[in-house]
Design an enzyme around this catalytic site. Sequence first.
Site, PDB file in Angstrom:
ATOM      1  N   LYS A   1       0.786  -1.181   0.011  1.00 26.29           N
ATOM      2  CA  LYS A   1      -0.019   0.048  -0.040  1.00 26.29           C
ATOM      3  C   LYS A   1       0.756   1.424   0.108  1.00 26.29           C
ATOM      4  O   LYS A   1       0.747   2.264  -0.828  1.00 26.29           O
ATOM      5  CB  LYS A   1      -0.877   0.166   1.149  1.00 26.29           C
ATOM      6  CG  LYS A   1      -1.784   1.230   1.175  1.00 26.29           C
ATOM      7  CD  LYS A   1      -2.759   1.012   2.556  1.00 26.29           C
ATOM      8  CE  LYS A   1      -1.816   1.686   3.788  1.00 26.29           C
ATOM      9  NZ  LYS A   1      -2.713   1.949   4.922  1.00 26.29           N
TER      10      LYS A   1
ATOM     11  N   ASP B   1      -6.654   1.120   0.970  1.00 27.18           N
ATOM     12  CA  ASP B   1      -6.567   1.442   2.452  1.00 27.18           C
ATOM     13  C   ASP B   1      -8.091   1.051   2.990  1.00 27.18           C
ATOM     14  O   ASP B   1      -9.045   0.541   2.319  1.00 27.18           O
ATOM     15  CB  ASP B   1      -6.352   2.973   2.766  1.00 27.18           C
ATOM     16  CG  ASP B   1      -7.360   3.953   2.406  1.00 27.18           C
ATOM     17  OD1 ASP B   1      -8.397   3.618   1.374  1.00 27.18           O
ATOM     18  OD2 ASP B   1      -7.501   5.057   2.659  1.00 27.18           O
TER      19      ASP B   1
END
Length: 277
Positions: A163, A181
């Site tokens: 991420k 997220d």
Amino acid sequence: MRVSPSTDALTGSLPAAEATDAQSAAPVPRKRKTRARQAETRLGLVRRARRMYRSMTEEFPDAHCELDFTTPLELAVATILSAQCTDERVNLTTPALFAKYRDARAYAEANRAELEEYIRPTGFFRNKASSLIGLGQALLERHDGELPHTLDELVKLPGIGRKTANVILGNAFGVPGITVDTHFGRLVRRWQWTAEEDPVKVEHAIGELIERKEWTMLSHRVIFHGRRVCHARKPACGACLLAADCPSYGAGPTDPDVAAKLIKGPEAEHLLELVSR
């Protein structure tokens, strides 16, 4: 490189009085019409996802990374600090940190106790200090003190997972990437773009629906929509531009007046004008 404006990064909200004035002055959205639900083909899913993305482009044409930074290293550090912390809190913490630690060597040679005090407000400061020191050391040892430009190299660095790597690639290097997220994952499942729970599988599934060149802005716009309109517990369904294509319409209040009060952020008036058309 553009530095994103400092806003309320968790909600983008105005002060209460200003937010109330903006909402009361904005048009009241009309009742949204939803499409009849039928068994969806793969082509139908792709078309629906792209329609919803076009609507998000209208909603948030200027969506951006809400962490303040001026260099790739600053973005990497800010993203590491953002774990279990709001972007707003990180943005309050990083000016002094960035002034003190200007390059990879500064982090590599940092006094741990001093570094921990700088980042203490972001929480989990001991683990984060370890990541920042390790990141600085790894960059000096493997990359001449500079952040690499590829996903494979980035995820091998301390404190940087997939991420974080996609945040860095998309916002510091202009390499398209999907940032999965909490907001992104829950919205794409709510919209039934995918049923996957694993972030990597979500990333791949959504990447097959939306053109690669749009991946970075898709991430920003989905996150903006999640923070401002499609809240986890009480989405503003009756004031949502995506309502006609959303299979979860009705998860929140559908009455336009009630839903309008749930819209957050400095874009509230703009969002309400769009749904009132």
